[in-house]
Design an enzyme around this catalytic site. Structure first.
Site, short mmCIF file in Angstrom:
data_model
loop_
_atom_site.label_atom_id
_atom_site.label_comp_id
_atom_site.label_asym_id
_atom_site.label_seq_id
_atom_site.Cartn_x
_atom_site.Cartn_y
_atom_site.Cartn_z
N GLU A 1 0.87 -1.17 0.00
CA GLU A 1 0.00 0.00 0.00
C GLU A 1 0.91 1.23 0.00
O GLU A 1 1.78 1.36 0.86
CB GLU A 1 -0.91 0.03 1.23
N ASP B 1 -6.11 8.95 9.81
CA ASP B 1 -4.77 8.48 10.15
C ASP B 1 -4.31 9.05 11.48
O ASP B 1 -4.64 10.18 11.84
CB ASP B 1 -3.78 8.86 9.04
N TYR C 1 -10.49 -4.68 3.60
CA TYR C 1 -9.57 -4.24 4.65
C TYR C 1 -10.38 -4.10 5.93
O TYR C 1 -11.21 -3.20 6.05
CB TYR C 1 -8.94 -2.91 4.23
#
Length: 275
Positions: free
Chosen positions: A53, A64, A179
């Site tokens: 990734e 994040d 994911y």
């Protein structure tokens, strides 16, 4: 467009045939600068990554944690942009044409470039998948479905908060792999409890045959090994980013990324090899 088997599909088929769990590694493109980041990217396949990734730096990476936020800022300050990120993908493909590569980030830089322009260049460069964390299934017409026309998988995130009513919508156009965000909050924070995550992953498997990669909060080879016993892939990002952040020199940072990737790959490989 005629469909051919994407590198992601091939890699997960190979992993399944070998009874192996994959290792997915994340680094941010251009962190701490283009040349050092490219060196780390080129080293990942040999170090044991099964899927890469590559983060597309963005000024407001809301999902994040601090490590990846700082990595994005370092990259942007060093001049990283989408064209340089795609140049990194092309450089990887000149060296390594088998490893799947997924671009991960946010919709704004793609929108600014123009969806069709971006997808055409990404496909030509050798991108296999996209993870765009701020585009929910309700907006699949924006990018997800056009990406499929370019044989680029659109990889969706599911989380502990994804309930039974929401899950079918999440899975509807997801391809490549799912994911699974093993903990709530931002990346790189609390380590997941393996028993809880295994139960949640097994519940998702009742609704789909798509491979499931598990990430968020996995930092050590031992943690990766525990998750690898039931996941199709283990995703590690923040711990690798911190190798770059904490290194005294760029070369030491790259070496630390390689060393950790190798340790993670060995741990993941041991998890299912003899079962």
């Amino acid at each position: 467009m005629t469909h051919y088997q994407n590198r992601i599909e091939r890699r997960f088929a190979e992993l399944k045939a070998a009874n192996r769990t994959g290792l997915v590694t994340f680094i941010s493109a251009g962190d701490p600068d283009y040349d050092v980041s490219l060196e780390a990217l080129l080293a990942l396949p040999e170090a044991g990554a099964d899927v890469i990734e590559l983060g597309m730096p963005f000024t407001d990476p809301m999902a994040d944690g601090p490590s990846i936020q700082k990595a994005s800022l370092r990259a942007l300050n060093a001049g990283q942009d989408m064209q340089r990120t795609l140049a990194m993908v092309r450089a990887l493909r000149e060296r390594e044409n088998e490893i799947p590569l997924v671009l991960m980030g946010y919709y704004n830089p793609i929108y600014r470039m123009g969806v069709e322009n971006f997808l055409s260049q990404a496909s030509d460069a050798g991108v296999d998948g996209l993870i765009v964390v701020d585009l929910p299934p309700e907006h699949d017409d924006e990018l997800c479905l056009p990406a499929r026309e370019h044989n680029i998988h659109f990889i969706r995130l599911a989380a502990p908060t994804t309930d039974a009513k929401r899950l079918p919508l999440v899975l509807q156009n997801t391809s490549g792999f799912l994911y699974y965000v093993s903990s709530t909050g931002v990346t790189g924070m609390a380590a997941p409890t393996p028993e809880r995550v295994e139960a949640e992953v097994n519940a998702i498997r009742e609704h789909t045959d798509i491979p499931i990669g598990v990430g968020f909060g996995i930092r050590t080879p031992e943690q990766a090994k525990r998750i690898a016993r039931f996941a199709d892939a283990v995703v590690v990002g923040s711990a690798l980013i911190e190798c770059i952040e904490k290194a005294a020199t760029p070369d030491e940072g790259t070496q630390a990324v390689v060393d950790l990737t190798r340790s993670l790959a060995e741990a993941v490989d041991k998890a299912r090899k003899y079962q």
